[in-house]
Design an enzyme around this catalytic site. Structure first.
Site, PDB file in Angstrom:
ATOM      1  N   GLU A 117       0.739  -1.342  -0.145  1.00 47.49           N
ATOM      2  CA  GLU A 117      -0.275  -0.344  -0.190  1.00 47.49           C
ATOM      3  C   GLU A 117       1.279   1.431  -0.119  1.00 47.49           C
ATOM      4  O   GLU A 117       1.380   1.043   0.744  1.00 47.49           O
ATOM      5  CB  GLU A 117      -0.695  -0.422   1.329  1.00 47.49           C
ATOM      6  CG  GLU A 117      -1.885   1.243   1.454  1.00 47.49           C
ATOM      7  CD  GLU A 117      -3.139   1.375   2.429  1.00 47.49           C
ATOM      8  OE1 GLU A 117      -4.077   1.441   2.798  1.00 47.49           O
ATOM      9  OE2 GLU A 117      -2.664  -0.212   3.039  1.00 47.49           O
ATOM     10  N   ARG A 142       4.684 -12.867   9.999  1.00 43.98           N
ATOM     11  CA  ARG A 142       5.346 -12.036  10.194  1.00 43.98           C
ATOM     12  C   ARG A 142       7.032 -11.523  10.484  1.00 43.98           C
ATOM     13  O   ARG A 142       6.808 -12.111  11.610  1.00 43.98           O
ATOM     14  CB  ARG A 142       3.938 -10.230  10.899  1.00 43.98           C
ATOM     15  CG  ARG A 142       4.649  -9.328  11.293  1.00 43.98           C
ATOM     16  CD  ARG A 142       3.308  -8.915  11.697  1.00 43.98           C
ATOM     17  NE  ARG A 142       3.998  -7.315  12.259  1.00 43.98           N
ATOM     18  CZ  ARG A 142       3.544  -6.347  11.196  1.00 43.98           C
ATOM     19  NH1 ARG A 142       3.269  -6.576  10.546  1.00 43.98           N
ATOM     20  NH2 ARG A 142       3.840  -4.942  11.955  1.00 43.98           N
ATOM     21  N   LYS A 144       4.296   0.854   9.204  1.00 47.66           N
ATOM     22  CA  LYS A 144       3.764   1.578   8.763  1.00 47.66           C
ATOM     23  C   LYS A 144       3.292   2.503   9.436  1.00 47.66           C
ATOM     24  O   LYS A 144       3.355   3.695   9.537  1.00 47.66           O
ATOM     25  CB  LYS A 144       3.474   1.315   7.177  1.00 47.66           C
ATOM     26  CG  LYS A 144       5.209   1.068   6.547  1.00 47.66           C
ATOM     27  CD  LYS A 144       3.977   0.796   4.690  1.00 47.66           C
ATOM     28  CE  LYS A 144       3.219   0.485   4.509  1.00 47.66           C
ATOM     29  NZ  LYS A 144       2.338   0.257   3.228  1.00 47.66           N
TER      30      LYS A 144
END
Length: 695
Positions: A327, A539, A549
């Site tokens: 993103e 992760r 982020k």
């Protein structure tokens, strides 16, 4: 009775009291008279009855498993695995009343551990074949499972029997003849290596020529013929292999690997070829082959699956296709480096392609610098995207599919607020069953800007595995998009966009972290479109920092760090600014591997890979062993790297001073230590492999 009550009072742990009660409970015929005693122990009578029944059921199940030939320990371990236990109980129900021949029980257990959910309806047939000894080996059972996966809907029993070699028997003479030929072909190596010769490949060659031969019989025949050729083992055969032999074998193996990987390793910049590379890792992962999506556990098969897969293969040519879909709302961090290496690495290791797709569905947080920053970091790590795409490329198609979901009664317009939808067990929306025509009209109103932000969403009718009810597919945002301008005021969510864009781009392997579990298979199948396979990995987290982020953006907003490339962060731009080589980051990601477990590492682990890389790429000497006369005939003095020390002169404020070994941090460079070479006229700072002189 009084003695028993006193004992239970001495046991303070409720679980221990319950266990003790469960042991005593079956001994008493008058259960009601014990209710008072249980209450004295702080236990509910009904609770004890429930626990006792569960324990008795477990004991019966273990006994049933043992009748199949499992040891008691194996039966107890199997009971802990709910999926295998349920399958095995179903199998036991199928063979109830049938007397099983020796070895059939173990084959049924093997079937329970190997069968896939999508062929569960074929279970009774395979069980019948095992019970009647038509499938008399694990190899034949595996072939039956393979055939069932290939024929999920219609299974022809005659073709099944042919595929599994039912009725075909291999005689000992046939095995002996094939083994004899193979021994003769490898006689020279056998005489040279003797009992250190690896007979595994011989067994594989026998299996190719005699696929239905009994494995134990083949192994026995190979052992007999090897013994006949070499005779009994000598003391030299029994002695462990020397370290020299092991190193020599390891070196040969490494050299072969370097040659094989040379062209591809160059693309990802892995100069240190002896280190484990992401290509090595991704070649070993057990993912499905393109077009064989239906063989994957959990993959949902419909009546159109095979037709859609055939069309998919015509488009892709059978090549692996992956994608990296960040993103563009921030700069990539070390966790993204792992994702980049896995997605690009798997495609590269399998001669496939990888898309770079910007998931630009949230125009409020997207900036041009993030688009260029993402591309720069992918290139910096050494990867070249096959194609750069955007989720916004498909907005028209996504909108059409949303209308189709509403028409099929699988989506609806909802007016609950975000706060009301939060949590894992929210109440169903009061608008869940609103008429299709009404939802269609409201969704069109959302698209035309007639409904305010936050007052309506389009939701999908599905409860996700993690308990999330009816995830949002579209929301209203009156924010211009950087690519589509003012055309849209509704934007799709990740839950909705993720799988549909994968389908449009004919992705074969959707590789993503576990937190992105979504309505992946359900949504593709609801729209009757090609459905990729989603593979999940854990992760990556780093201690003493944040790699989200959203959280990094918060640190910037409140002024704790200056920007995305602040050296204290673990963004890729910050690591590059600190001088971290991209090859070291790639090696670090390769070492983490591809597992479902979440990884949490210390920064020192990454720094260790940086040191290891720099030791080989920027050494003080030109050879690894400068004192070895075989490597350096002229002596170690002739092998020095004269460029290993660099001294730079710079100007600084006169007030700058400090004690020897004091630490300073200089903007945009890093941490420096005051060096003992410091004098009254100059201050010398040591940094990495450089001296900086300030005068």
């Amino acid at each position: 009775m009084r003695c028993w009550v006193e004992k239970t009072h001495l046991t303070s742990c409720k679980a221990q009291r319950t266990s003790l009660c469960c042991k005593v409970f079956p001994l008493f015929p008058l259960r009601q008279s014990l209710q008072v005693s249980f209450s004295l122990c702080g236990l509910d009578y009904r609770e004890v009855v429930k626990v006792v029944k569960m324990a008795q059921n477990d004991e019966e199940t273990i006994k049933a498993f043992k009748r199949l030939g499992l040891s008691e320990q194996k039966a107890k371990e199997t009971l802990k695995n709910g999926a295998v236990s349920n399958t095995l109980l179903s199998i036991l129900n199928e063979v109830s009343g049938i007397e099983l021949s020796e070895g059939s029980g173990i084959l049924l257990y093997h079937l329970a551990t190997k069968i896939k959910p999508q062929i569960a309806h074929h279970l009774p047939l395979i069980v019948k074949y095992i019970a009647t000894r038509k499938l008399d080996s694990t190899f034949r059972v595996d072939k039956a499972i393979e055939f069932a996966v290939l024929h999920i809907k219609d299974l022809n029993t005659q073709e099944l029997e042919k595929f599994c070699g039912v009725g075909i028997s291999v005689t000992p003479e046939e095995i002996e003849n094939v083994v004899e030929k193979l021994i003769a072909e490898n006689k020279k190596d056998l005489l040279e290596k003797r009992y250190r010769f690896n007979t595994g490949p011989l067994m594989q060659k026998v299996r190719i020529q005699l696929p239905w031969a009994d494995g134990k019989a083949v192994k026995s025949e190979i052992d007999v013929q090897v013994l006949d050729l070499l005779g009994p083992k000598t003391e030299a055969d029994l002695a462990p292999a020397s370290k020299t032999d092991k190193k020599s074998a390891k070196f040969v193996k490494t050299e072969n690997k370097i040659k094989f990987d040379a062209a591809k390793a160059k693309q990802i910049g892995d100069v240190n070829s002896q280190a484990l590379t992401i290509l090595d890792v991704m070649r070993k992962v057990n993912f499905h082959a393109p077009g064989e999506n239906f063989k994957t556990d959990g993959y949902v098969v419909t009546e159109n699956t095979h037709k859609l897969l055939k069309q998919h293969l015509e488009i892709t040519g059978g090549k692996v296709r992956t994608r990296f879909p960040p993103e563009p709302n921030g700069i990539l961090h070390i966790g993204h480096a792992k994702a980049i290496n896995i997605n690009f690495g798997y495609a590269l290791a399998n001669d496939g392609v990888c898309f770079l797709r910007y998931d630009d569905t949230n125009p409020e947080k997207e900036e041009e610098k993030f688009f260029t920053g993402i591309k720069d970091m992918v290139s910096w790590l050494g990867y070249i995207p096959y194609k750069i795409t955007h989720s916004s490329d498909y907005f028209d198609c996504l909108y059409t599919w949303a209308l189709e979901l509403i028409k099929r009664g699988l989506a609806y317009v909802c007016h609950q607020t975000a706060e009301e939808m939060k949590g894992f067990n929210p109440q169903p929306s009061p608008w869940r069953n609103r008429p299709v025509e009404e939802s269609l009209q409201l969704f069109e109103d959302m698209k035309n800007g007639k409904i305010d932000e936050g007052t309506a969403t389009l939701r999908m009718k599905i409860t996700l595995e993690e308990g999330k009810l009816d995830p949002v597919a579209y929301r209203v945002r009156f924010t211009p998009h950087h690519r589509t301008g003012d055309k849209w005021c509704i934007y799709p969510t990740y839950d909705y966009t993720h799988c549909l864009c994968d389908s449009i781009e004919n992705i074969t392997h959707s590789l993503c972290t576990k937190e992105f579990q979504s309505s992946y298979y359900w949504l593709c199948n609801a729209l009757n479109i090609y459905c990729p396979v989603q593979w999940e990995y854990g992760r990556l987290n780093v201690n003493y920092t944040v790699v989200s982020k959203r959280k990094i953006a918060k640190l910037i907003d409140v002024g704790i760090v200056k920007d995305w490339d602040d050296p204290r962060l673990f963004t890729l731009t910050a690591l590059r600014r600190r001088g971290f080589p991209p090859e070291a980051i790639n090696n670090f990601c390769a070492q983490l591997g591809v597992t479902g477990a979440q990884s949490t590492v210390d920064p020192s682990m990454l720094e260790a890979f940086v040191r290891d890389y720099l030791n080989t790429s920027a050494p003080s000497f030109n050879h690894k062993n400068p004192e070895d006369p075989n490597e350096v005939p002229g002596g170690f003095l002739t092998d020095c790297n004269l460029n290993s020390l660099e001294i730079l002169k710079s100007l600084a404020d006169k007030s700058l001073h400090g004690k020897i070994y004091d630490k300073f941090q200089f903007e945009r460079i890093g941490f420096f230590s005051v060096d003992p070479d410091t004098s009254n006229n100059k201050v010398s700072f040591f940094y990495a492999s450089h001296f900086f002189l300030f005068s």
